[in-house]
Design a protein around this motif. Sequence first.
Motif, PDB file in Angstrom:
ATOM      1  N   ALA A  23       0.845  -1.193   0.000  1.00  0.00           N
ATOM      2  CA  ALA A  23       0.000   0.000   0.000  1.00  0.00           C
ATOM      3  C   ALA A  23       0.881   1.244   0.000  1.00  0.00           C
ATOM      4  CB  ALA A  23      -0.903  -0.005   1.218  1.00  0.00           C
ATOM      5  N   ALA A  24       0.552   2.168  -0.876  1.00  0.00           N
ATOM      6  CA  ALA A  24       1.347   3.387  -1.013  1.00  0.00           C
ATOM      7  C   ALA A  24       0.561   4.607  -0.558  1.00  0.00           C
ATOM      8  CB  ALA A  24       1.763   3.559  -2.467  1.00  0.00           C
ATOM      9  N   SER A  25       1.263   5.537   0.041  1.00  0.00           N
ATOM     10  CA  SER A  25       0.645   6.800   0.404  1.00  0.00           C
ATOM     11  C   SER A  25       0.723   7.755  -0.780  1.00  0.00           C
ATOM     12  CB  SER A  25       1.380   7.421   1.593  1.00  0.00           C
ATOM     13  OG  SER A  25       2.710   7.732   1.223  1.00  0.00           O
ATOM     14  N   GLY A  26      -0.011   8.853  -0.703  1.00  0.00           N
ATOM     15  CA  GLY A  26       0.091   9.861  -1.745  1.00  0.00           C
ATOM     16  C   GLY A  26      -1.025   9.778  -2.770  1.00  0.00           C
ATOM     17  N   ARG A  27      -1.157  10.845  -3.551  1.00  0.00           N
ATOM     18  CA  ARG A  27      -2.253  10.954  -4.499  1.00  0.00           C
ATOM     19  C   ARG A  27      -1.824  10.753  -5.937  1.00  0.00           C
ATOM     20  NH1 ARG A  27      -4.644  16.661  -2.823  1.00  0.00           N
ATOM     21  NH2 ARG A  27      -2.415  17.088  -2.681  1.00  0.00           N
ATOM     22  N   THR A  28      -0.544  10.461  -6.153  1.00  0.00           N
ATOM     23  CA  THR A  28      -0.044  10.310  -7.519  1.00  0.00           C
ATOM     24  C   THR A  28       0.522   8.919  -7.755  1.00  0.00           C
ATOM     25  OG1 THR A  28       2.105  11.196  -6.847  1.00  0.00           O
ATOM     26  CG2 THR A  28       0.467  12.767  -7.698  1.00  0.00           C
ATOM     27  N   PHE A  29      -0.078   7.940  -7.161  1.00  0.00           N
ATOM     28  CA  PHE A  29       0.436   6.567  -7.224  1.00  0.00           C
ATOM     29  C   PHE A  29       0.601   6.097  -8.654  1.00  0.00           C
ATOM     30  CE2 PHE A  29       1.432   2.466  -5.836  1.00  0.00           C
ATOM     31  CZ  PHE A  29       0.629   1.525  -6.457  1.00  0.00           C
ATOM     32  N   SER A  30      -0.313   6.470  -9.517  1.00  0.00           N
ATOM     33  CA  SER A  30      -0.273   5.989 -10.902  1.00  0.00           C
ATOM     34  C   SER A  30       0.911   6.545 -11.686  1.00  0.00           C
ATOM     35  CB  SER A  30      -1.572   6.332 -11.624  1.00  0.00           C
ATOM     36  OG  SER A  30      -1.752   7.737 -11.675  1.00  0.00           O
ATOM     37  N   SER A  31       1.592   7.532 -11.151  1.00  0.00           N
ATOM     38  CA  SER A  31       2.750   8.096 -11.835  1.00  0.00           C
ATOM     39  C   SER A  31       4.054   7.408 -11.449  1.00  0.00           C
ATOM     40  CB  SER A  31       2.864   9.599 -11.547  1.00  0.00           C
ATOM     41  OG  SER A  31       3.187   9.821 -10.190  1.00  0.00           O
ATOM     42  N   TYR A  32       3.945   6.360 -10.649  1.00  0.00           N
ATOM     43  CA  TYR A  32       5.130   5.631 -10.203  1.00  0.00           C
ATOM     44  C   TYR A  32       5.175   4.238 -10.809  1.00  0.00           C
ATOM     45  CZ  TYR A  32       5.991   9.163  -6.641  1.00  0.00           C
ATOM     46  OH  TYR A  32       6.275  10.332  -5.985  1.00  0.00           O
ATOM     47  N   GLY A  33       6.327   3.913 -11.358  1.00  0.00           N
ATOM     48  CA  GLY A  33       6.574   2.521 -11.672  1.00  0.00           C
ATOM     49  C   GLY A  33       6.865   1.788 -10.374  1.00  0.00           C
ATOM     50  N   MET A  34       6.429   0.540 -10.291  1.00  0.00           N
ATOM     51  CA  MET A  34       6.570  -0.227  -9.065  1.00  0.00           C
ATOM     52  C   MET A  34       7.330  -1.522  -9.324  1.00  0.00           C
ATOM     53  SD  MET A  34       5.015   1.646  -6.834  1.00  0.00           S
ATOM     54  CE  MET A  34       4.925   0.507  -5.451  1.00  0.00           C
ATOM     55  N   GLY A  35       7.983  -1.986  -8.293  1.00  0.00           N
ATOM     56  CA  GLY A  35       8.719  -3.239  -8.418  1.00  0.00           C
ATOM     57  C   GLY A  35       8.660  -4.042  -7.136  1.00  0.00           C
ATOM     58  N   TRP A  36       8.886  -5.322  -7.293  1.00  0.00           N
ATOM     59  CA  TRP A  36       9.063  -6.234  -6.159  1.00  0.00           C
ATOM     60  C   TRP A  36      10.466  -6.834  -6.246  1.00  0.00           C
ATOM     61  CZ3 TRP A  36       5.990  -6.895  -2.007  1.00  0.00           C
ATOM     62  CH2 TRP A  36       4.649  -6.515  -2.092  1.00  0.00           C
ATOM     63  N   PHE A  37      11.112  -6.898  -5.101  1.00  0.00           N
ATOM     64  CA  PHE A  37      12.421  -7.510  -4.984  1.00  0.00           C
ATOM     65  C   PHE A  37      12.385  -8.446  -3.783  1.00  0.00           C
ATOM     66  CE2 PHE A  37      14.988  -4.937  -7.909  1.00  0.00           C
ATOM     67  CZ  PHE A  37      14.108  -3.918  -8.177  1.00  0.00           C
ATOM     68  N   ARG A  38      13.391  -9.318  -3.705  1.00  0.00           N
ATOM     69  CA  ARG A  38      13.482 -10.173  -2.533  1.00  0.00           C
ATOM     70  C   ARG A  38      14.941 -10.349  -2.142  1.00  0.00           C
ATOM     71  NH1 ARG A  38      11.606 -16.099  -4.979  1.00  0.00           N
ATOM     72  NH2 ARG A  38      13.503 -16.506  -6.204  1.00  0.00           N
ATOM     73  N   GLN A  39      15.137 -10.700  -0.895  1.00  0.00           N
ATOM     74  CA  GLN A  39      16.502 -10.835  -0.388  1.00  0.00           C
ATOM     75  C   GLN A  39      16.548 -11.880   0.705  1.00  0.00           C
ATOM     76  OE1 GLN A  39      18.201  -7.202   1.219  1.00  0.00           O
ATOM     77  NE2 GLN A  39      20.247  -7.832   0.576  1.00  0.00           N
ATOM     78  N   VAL A  40      17.590 -12.697   0.638  1.00  0.00           N
ATOM     79  CA  VAL A  40      17.881 -13.641   1.710  1.00  0.00           C
ATOM     80  C   VAL A  40      19.177 -13.193   2.362  1.00  0.00           C
ATOM     81  CG1 VAL A  40      16.650 -15.514   0.584  1.00  0.00           C
ATOM     82  CG2 VAL A  40      19.095 -15.230   0.161  1.00  0.00           C
ATOM     83  N   PRO A  41      19.394 -13.604   3.611  1.00  0.00           N
ATOM     84  CA  PRO A  41      20.599 -13.142   4.319  1.00  0.00           C
ATOM     85  C   PRO A  41      21.876 -13.457   3.552  1.00  0.00           C
ATOM     86  CG  PRO A  41      19.088 -14.153   5.850  1.00  0.00           C
ATOM     87  CD  PRO A  41      18.519 -14.389   4.471  1.00  0.00           C
ATOM     88  N   GLU A  42      22.765 -12.494   3.544  1.00  0.00           N
ATOM     89  CA  GLU A  42      24.096 -12.634   2.946  1.00  0.00           C
ATOM     90  C   GLU A  42      24.066 -12.750   1.430  1.00  0.00           C
ATOM     91  OE1 GLU A  42      26.160 -14.700   6.864  1.00  0.00           O
ATOM     92  OE2 GLU A  42      26.085 -15.791   4.978  1.00  0.00           O
ATOM     93  N   LYS A  43      22.940 -12.418   0.830  1.00  0.00           N
ATOM     94  CA  LYS A  43      22.867 -12.385  -0.632  1.00  0.00           C
ATOM     95  C   LYS A  43      22.354 -11.033  -1.091  1.00  0.00           C
ATOM     96  CE  LYS A  43      22.400 -17.253  -1.842  1.00  0.00           C
ATOM     97  NZ  LYS A  43      21.643 -18.238  -2.664  1.00  0.00           N
ATOM     98  N   GLU A  44      22.647 -10.717  -2.332  1.00  0.00           N
ATOM     99  CA  GLU A  44      22.184  -9.452  -2.886  1.00  0.00           C
ATOM    100  C   GLU A  44      20.673  -9.484  -3.115  1.00  0.00           C
ATOM    101  OE1 GLU A  44      26.220  -8.157  -5.321  1.00  0.00           O
ATOM    102  OE2 GLU A  44      24.351  -8.473  -6.387  1.00  0.00           O
TER     103      GLU A  44
END
Length: 124
Positions: A23-44
């Motif tokens: 969930a994002a705050s703000g009124r211009t959400f549609s102007s943002y590209g969005m991404g998902w990332f993941r991370q495990v310990p000791e890895k990039e």
Amino acid sequence: QVQLVESGGGSVQAGGSQRLSCAASGRTFSSYGMGWFRQVPEKEREFVATITGSGSSTYCADSLKDRFTISRDNAKNTVYLQMNSLKPEDTAVYYCAARPGYRGAVSEYEYTYWGQGTQVTVSS
């Protein structure tokens, strides 16, 4: 300024499904590209998926595209990550991120705002 709050993480059995929300705050959400990332310990941090501001275009990491789907609801200021057929190697902290300018991106360095992350644990 955009604030991002992930939810939907937790423990799941291998083969199961889970949907993460951001969930994002703000009124211009549609102007943002969005991404998902993941991370495990000791890895990039690893790219998972990205979506354009309008939601018309998505891209998912090749190794995940058969199981993961990114989507967004701009009326709700929310981006989702649907994860199916989960495997133990999907265990990670999952982060959502936002970048101004409508386009999505693969590189984490193109994102300006980050959520705090949500833990997903897949047990065998």
